[in-house]
Design a protein around this motif. Structure first.
Motif, PDB file in Angstrom:
ATOM      1  N   LYS A  10      97.769  64.208  61.753  1.00  0.00           N
ATOM      2  CA  LYS A  10      98.213  63.265  62.774  1.00  0.00           C
ATOM      3  C   LYS A  10      96.994  62.689  63.502  1.00  0.00           C
ATOM      4  N   GLY A  11      96.476  61.570  62.985  1.00  0.00           N
ATOM      5  CA  GLY A  11      95.375  60.881  63.636  1.00  0.00           C
ATOM      6  C   GLY A  11      93.990  61.349  63.261  1.00  0.00           C
ATOM      7  N   TYR A  12      93.826  62.035  62.149  1.00  0.00           N
ATOM      8  CA  TYR A  12      92.495  62.506  61.751  1.00  0.00           C
ATOM      9  C   TYR A  12      92.396  62.679  60.239  1.00  0.00           C
ATOM     10  N   VAL A  13      91.156  62.739  59.764  1.00  0.00           N
ATOM     11  CA  VAL A  13      90.829  63.116  58.395  1.00  0.00           C
ATOM     12  C   VAL A  13      89.749  64.186  58.488  1.00  0.00           C
ATOM     13  N   ILE A  14      89.924  65.272  57.751  1.00  0.00           N
ATOM     14  CA  ILE A  14      88.913  66.329  57.662  1.00  0.00           C
ATOM     15  C   ILE A  14      88.357  66.311  56.247  1.00  0.00           C
ATOM     16  N   ILE A  15      87.034  66.312  56.128  1.00  0.00           N
ATOM     17  CA  ILE A  15      86.378  66.388  54.823  1.00  0.00           C
ATOM     18  C   ILE A  15      85.434  67.585  54.839  1.00  0.00           C
ATOM     19  N   ALA A  16      85.502  68.398  53.789  1.00  0.00           N
ATOM     20  CA  ALA A  16      84.623  69.558  53.654  1.00  0.00           C
ATOM     21  C   ALA A  16      83.934  69.499  52.290  1.00  0.00           C
ATOM     22  N   ALA A  17      82.663  69.870  52.260  1.00  0.00           N
ATOM     23  CA  ALA A  17      81.908  69.914  51.010  1.00  0.00           C
ATOM     24  C   ALA A  17      80.949  71.090  51.056  1.00  0.00           C
ATOM     25  N   ASP A  18      80.733  71.699  49.893  1.00  0.00           N
ATOM     26  CA  ASP A  18      79.778  72.801  49.854  1.00  0.00           C
ATOM     27  C   ASP A  18      78.366  72.259  50.088  1.00  0.00           C
ATOM     28  N   THR A  19      77.445  73.126  50.447  1.00  0.00           N
ATOM     29  CA  THR A  19      76.087  72.695  50.795  1.00  0.00           C
ATOM     30  C   THR A  19      75.068  73.119  49.747  1.00  0.00           C
ATOM     31  N   THR A  20      75.518  73.487  48.562  1.00  0.00           N
ATOM     32  CA  THR A  20      74.624  73.963  47.514  1.00  0.00           C
ATOM     33  C   THR A  20      74.197  72.817  46.613  1.00  0.00           C
ATOM     34  N   ALA A  21      72.905  72.737  46.346  1.00  0.00           N
ATOM     35  CA  ALA A  21      72.378  71.802  45.349  1.00  0.00           C
ATOM     36  C   ALA A  21      71.869  72.651  44.192  1.00  0.00           C
ATOM     37  N   ALA A  22      72.489  72.508  43.031  1.00  0.00           N
ATOM     38  CA  ALA A  22      72.146  73.337  41.883  1.00  0.00           C
ATOM     39  C   ALA A  22      72.045  72.481  40.632  1.00  0.00           C
ATOM     40  N   ARG A  23      71.299  72.994  39.678  1.00  0.00           N
ATOM     41  CA  ARG A  23      71.190  72.348  38.374  1.00  0.00           C
ATOM     42  C   ARG A  23      71.256  73.456  37.332  1.00  0.00           C
ATOM     43  N   LEU A  42      84.095  56.153  59.554  1.00  0.00           N
ATOM     44  CA  LEU A  42      84.184  56.188  58.092  1.00  0.00           C
ATOM     45  C   LEU A  42      83.248  57.251  57.527  1.00  0.00           C
ATOM     46  N   LEU A  43      83.786  58.111  56.646  1.00  0.00           N
ATOM     47  CA  LEU A  43      83.021  59.163  55.990  1.00  0.00           C
ATOM     48  C   LEU A  43      83.142  59.041  54.479  1.00  0.00           C
ATOM     49  N   MET A  44      82.097  59.473  53.765  1.00  0.00           N
ATOM     50  CA  MET A  44      82.138  59.513  52.307  1.00  0.00           C
ATOM     51  C   MET A  44      81.532  60.818  51.836  1.00  0.00           C
ATOM     52  N   LYS A 182      83.300  67.789  58.348  1.00  0.00           N
ATOM     53  CA  LYS A 182      83.237  66.648  59.258  1.00  0.00           C
ATOM     54  C   LYS A 182      84.637  66.095  59.471  1.00  0.00           C
ATOM     55  N   ILE A 183      84.850  65.591  60.673  1.00  0.00           N
ATOM     56  CA  ILE A 183      86.145  65.042  61.070  1.00  0.00           C
ATOM     57  C   ILE A 183      85.942  63.604  61.513  1.00  0.00           C
ATOM     58  N   VAL A 184      86.892  62.748  61.171  1.00  0.00           N
ATOM     59  CA  VAL A 184      86.909  61.388  61.704  1.00  0.00           C
ATOM     60  C   VAL A 184      88.289  61.161  62.320  1.00  0.00           C
ATOM     61  N   ASP A 185      88.269  60.680  63.561  1.00  0.00           N
ATOM     62  CA  ASP A 185      89.506  60.373  64.283  1.00  0.00           C
ATOM     63  C   ASP A 185      89.248  59.213  65.233  1.00  0.00           C
ATOM     64  N   LYS A 186      90.107  59.019  66.219  1.00  0.00           N
ATOM     65  CA  LYS A 186      89.956  57.886  67.141  1.00  0.00           C
ATOM     66  C   LYS A 186      88.645  57.937  67.913  1.00  0.00           C
ATOM     67  N   ASP A 187      88.084  59.130  68.061  1.00  0.00           N
ATOM     68  CA  ASP A 187      86.813  59.286  68.794  1.00  0.00           C
ATOM     69  C   ASP A 187      85.585  59.082  67.906  1.00  0.00           C
ATOM     70  N   VAL A 189      83.219  59.936  64.250  1.00  0.00           N
ATOM     71  CA  VAL A 189      82.826  60.979  63.308  1.00  0.00           C
ATOM     72  C   VAL A 189      82.136  62.099  64.049  1.00  0.00           C
ATOM     73  N   ARG A 190      82.466  63.343  63.693  1.00  0.00           N
ATOM     74  CA  ARG A 190      81.753  64.480  64.257  1.00  0.00           C
ATOM     75  C   ARG A 190      81.766  65.635  63.247  1.00  0.00           C
ATOM     76  N   GLU A 191      80.774  66.482  63.373  1.00  0.00           N
ATOM     77  CA  GLU A 191      80.667  67.659  62.512  1.00  0.00           C
ATOM     78  C   GLU A 191      81.105  68.881  63.315  1.00  0.00           C
ATOM     79  N   ILE A 192      81.799  69.798  62.640  1.00  0.00           N
ATOM     80  CA  ILE A 192      82.219  71.021  63.321  1.00  0.00           C
ATOM     81  C   ILE A 192      81.830  72.241  62.492  1.00  0.00           C
ATOM     82  N   GLU A 193      81.761  73.377  63.146  1.00  0.00           N
ATOM     83  CA  GLU A 193      81.524  74.661  62.497  1.00  0.00           C
ATOM     84  C   GLU A 193      82.854  75.384  62.377  1.00  0.00           C
ATOM     85  N   LEU A 194      83.099  75.981  61.227  1.00  0.00           N
ATOM     86  CA  LEU A 194      84.333  76.764  61.057  1.00  0.00           C
ATOM     87  C   LEU A 194      84.104  78.205  61.396  1.00  0.00           C
TER      88      LEU A 194
END
Length: 194
Positions: A10-23, A42-44, A182-187, A189-194
């Motif tokens: 309701k009024g937000y999008v939450i995006i989560a991604a791992d922080t590992t860079a591997a090959r 806007l987040l990508m 990261k969350i995007v809503d009416k306020d 983009v912001r990053e949060i800790e879980l």
């Protein structure tokens, strides 16, 4: 071995991604930010071949910023997603296509609605209420299908996200480490800790 997922509420999008860079079998970095803020609402999130992802994400970020400078207003999430899809589809027909999968999340300030778009490396786009990409999607999609509520509050959405992360940590054979959220809503983009 990448994992990213997103959900709307309701009024937000939450995006989560791992922080590992591997090959292959080598972990090169454990603090990679795979979520770019393309604008104030806007987040990508991106995954795929390491060189392609960073180059394509920076290209998109700068061109969306150029559009905002030229026309004095930011792109709405639907317009931005369509333009990004077109850039990916055009690159597919060139000599050097990008192997990038994307999740585009945004909040449309004109209509006060959250939007989430799933785009794969072939330029396929879908407007969806929740999404997952990478190896974690095998475990997370069923959880999101069961627990996602489009009218959920932000705290309920974060609880669903915590369930998803716990499931990936429990079942995936490779430890992905931390997740950046990261969350995007009416306020904005912001990053949060879980």
């Amino acid at each position: 071995m990448e994992c990213q997922f997103a959900l709307t509420g309701k009024g937000y999008v939450i995006i989560a991604a791992d922080t590992t860079a591997a090959r292959s079998i080598v972990k090169m970095k454990h603090d990679e930010d795979k979520i770019k803020a393309l604008g104030s609402h806007l987040l990508m999130s991106y995954s795929g071949e390491p060189g392609d992802t960073v180059q394509f994400a920076e290209y998109i970020e700068r061109n969306i910023r150029l559009h905002q400078i030229r026309y004095l207003h930011p792109l709405r999430p639907s317009s931005a997603a369509s333009w990004i899809r077109r850039q990916l589809a055009d690159s597919l027909r060139s000599q050097s296509p990008y192997a990038v999968n994307l999740l585009i999340g945004g909040y449309d300030v004109a209509t006060s609605e959250p939007h989430l778009y799933w785009i794969d490396y072939l330029g396929t786009i879908a407007h969806i209420p929740f999404a997952a990409q990478g190896y974690g999607s095998y475990f997370v999609l069923s959880l999101l299908d069961r627990y996602h509520n489009p009218e959920a509050s932000l705290e309920e959405g974060l609880d669903t996200l915590r369930r998803c992360i716990a499931e990936v940590e429990k079942r995936l054979i490779v430890a992905l480490g931390k997740f950046k959220v990261k969350i995007v809503d009416k306020d904005g983009v912001r990053e949060i800790e879980l």
